[in-house]
Write an enzyme that holds these catalytic residues in place. Structure first.
Site, short mmCIF file in Angstrom:
data_model
loop_
_atom_site.label_atom_id
_atom_site.label_comp_id
_atom_site.label_asym_id
_atom_site.label_seq_id
_atom_site.Cartn_x
_atom_site.Cartn_y
_atom_site.Cartn_z
N ASP A 170 75.09 8.72 85.93
CA ASP A 170 75.62 9.85 85.37
C ASP A 170 75.75 11.22 86.33
OD1 ASP A 170 76.15 12.25 83.55
OD2 ASP A 170 73.84 12.19 82.85
N LYS A 219 70.48 4.14 75.16
CA LYS A 219 71.52 4.62 75.58
C LYS A 219 71.89 3.83 77.11
CE LYS A 219 71.87 8.72 78.61
NZ LYS A 219 71.16 10.14 78.96
N ASP A 272 69.58 6.22 84.47
CA ASP A 272 69.90 6.71 83.18
C ASP A 272 70.29 5.94 82.00
OD1 ASP A 272 69.80 9.42 81.84
OD2 ASP A 272 72.10 9.52 82.01
N ARG A 274 74.18 11.67 74.05
CA ARG A 274 74.40 11.69 72.47
C ARG A 274 75.69 11.10 72.13
NH1 ARG A 274 72.55 17.93 72.81
NH2 ARG A 274 71.50 16.83 74.55
N GLU A 333 76.11 13.76 77.46
CA GLU A 333 76.90 12.53 77.28
C GLU A 333 76.15 11.36 76.67
OE1 GLU A 333 74.36 10.87 80.02
OE2 GLU A 333 75.27 12.72 80.16
N ASP A 384 77.62 16.94 80.45
CA ASP A 384 76.46 16.49 80.91
C ASP A 384 75.40 16.09 79.65
OD1 ASP A 384 74.72 15.20 82.48
OD2 ASP A 384 73.58 17.24 82.90
N LYS A 407 76.10 17.82 87.45
CA LYS A 407 74.62 18.12 87.96
C LYS A 407 74.65 18.77 89.39
CE LYS A 407 72.86 14.26 85.05
NZ LYS A 407 72.02 14.98 84.27
#
Length: 476
Positions: free
Chosen positions: A249, A244, A267, A330, A328, A326, A256
């Site tokens: 993010d 990933k 992230d 996956r 994101e 959020d 968030k």
């Protein structure tokens, strides 16, 4: 005044293995618990005590406790921190460290890992950078032992460099580290040893990477896909790694909380681990074919952001109902998994991602979550982590929850509720085409807020060494 970043990748302190000698340089001695009293020390693992200077300069007594390999690693890290602190007060170029006579090559290697990583520092500063950890000479009892010990140290230094490079990438602030920067840095650092191809947003659109494009749609910095290939002659096993690469993010429209959002520069730690692992795999010349993919995007908020309720079509045609912007990671991983399987036809898949806060709640911040569809694959990951000094705990892919992934308007639902780490893993499984697959959720151990073992505050570099040792398990 200047605003400068540390060099990427970080240069590790030099470590040389030599036979017993005295050279009039600052020295350190390692002592077990039962020997500590003779040196005015308890001998506890990682206890480092500086003794008064003599004509040779400062000396340290460092405890190794019961003398297990992990004790040597922890002590090496503690000594590295002590040496860095001492070097800030007076120049120290080289430190000679005397190993116990019964120390093995494994002990020396673990100690070298601690020395290499314990003094790591990443600081963006307007002043001159602080002095690095001094070079180290590891002193062994006999000349005949030097080659074996040196070989062991050389190998683990490659692994330590992978962890440090992962930290560098994840620690880099996101006003510098956008998807293009991450891709270009990977190409620059890996280019001489690994085949690297960077796919831009036009290519992603042409090929139908709907998940990556949706996540990146709110950002002024367009997404990228980083492809890396290590293809040695005669390789019979083909591994696919996917990491990933969310370079920042915000959570998107499902925003968030502000508290802690600054940490979202890390992230992309899963993608960083994959990039760094590929560099180490090539340097070690492992005789296994490895293809690696890092889908890189920024998850921002704008008029172009994707929304809860959207239907996104991934590479290969499968569609996802978006429930939470959020979630994101996956979304981008689904595209990369589907593409990697269709394009490269691997034998098995391992992905790494800071995927769910639920995994941090489940396992804390020092253990990675492991999901796997194959028992042998899971065992290999856990054993690789043991060799790398990284802990993994296998989590269940509960089939009774799988119906929750089924979509109503699309094929699958992205955020159906339920146990977060398990549901995310079940979602990703939908894109693995039934191949043996392991999913590494590193949301907890990818970051640290205080030092422990060879980890320092900030990005930890977790998973990079496990991926290298996992690939090495297929040697021969």
């Amino acid at each position: 005044m200047r605003n400068s970043l540390p060099p990427v990748p970080t240069k590790l302190p030099e470590i040389e293995v030599v036979a017993a000698t005295r050279r009039g340089i600052p020295r350190a001695v390692l002592v077990a618990a039962e020997e500590g009293a003779a040196y005015g020390s308890s001998g506890r693992t990682a206890e480092v005590r500086e003794v008064p200077e003599d004509g040779d300069g400062p000396r340290w007594v460092a405890g190794i406790g019961e003398g297990a390999p992990k004790d040597f690693r922890r002590t090496g890290a503690a000594l590295a921190r002590a040496m860095r602190e001492a070097a800030e007060n007076r120049p120290i170029r080289t430190v000679q460290v005397v190993l116990p006579e019964d120390a093995t090559a494994e002990h020396a290697a673990e100690f070298a890992v601690g020395l290499s990583l314990g003094g790591y520092r990443f600081v963006v500063t307007t002043t001159e950078p602080k002095p690095p950890v001094p070079a180290v000479r590891l002193v062994v009892a006999h000349e005949r032992a030097v080659p074996a010990y040196a070989d062991a140290v050389t190998r683990v230094r490659v692994l330590a460099a992978a962890a440090a490079f992962t930290r560098d990438l994840a620690n880099t602030p996101s006003n510098i580290k956008n998807p293009a920067w991450l891709a270009n840095t990977a190409a620059k650092v890996l280019g001489s040893t690994v085949d690297v191809t960077v796919r831009d947003e036009k290519w992603l659109a042409d090929k139908g990477f709907g998940g990556v494009l949706a996540v990146g749609s709110g950002s002024a910095s367009p997404p990228r896909l980083i492809e890396m290939t290590h293809r040695p002659r005669g390789a019979t096993k083909h591994l696919l790694f996917v990491g990933k690469g969310i370079t920042f993010d915000t959570g998107g429209i499902s925003l968030k909380p502000a508290d802690g959002m600054h940490l979202m520069r890390t992230d992309m730690a899963g993608g960083a681990a994959v990039i760094a692992a590929m560099r180490a795999i090539a340097e070690l010349k492992l005789p296994v074919r490895v293809t690696a993919l890092v889908p890189a995007a920024e998850n921002h908020v704008s008029g172009g952001s994707y929304r809860p309720g959207d239907i996104v079509r991934h590479y290969g045609g499968q569609t996802t109902e978006v429930g939470n912007t959020d979630a994101e990671g996956r979304m981008v991983m689904a595209d990369a998994l589907a593409y990697g399987i269709a394009q490269f036809k691997p034998d098995l898949i391992v992905d790494a991602a800071t995927l769910t806060g639920a995994m941090k709640v489940s396992l804390g911040v020092r253990t990675g979550g492991l999901f796997a569809t194959d028992d042998d694959l899971a065992a290999r990951v856990i054993e690789a982590g043991g060799r790398a000094g990284e802990a993994w705990w296998r989590m269940p892919l509960v089939e009774d929850y799988a119906t929750g992934i089924e979509g109503e308007l699309g094929d699958v639902r992205q955020a159906p509720g339920g146990p977060g780490g398990i549901m995310a893993a079940l979602f990703l499984r939908e894109f693995t085409a039934g191949l043996p697959w392991a999913h590494l959720d590193i949301a907890g151990p990818a970051r640290a807020d205080k030092p422990y073992d060879d980890v320092v505050p900030g990005a930890s570099g977790f998973a990079a060494r496990t991926l290298v040792e996992f690939a090495a398990s297929y040697e021969g």
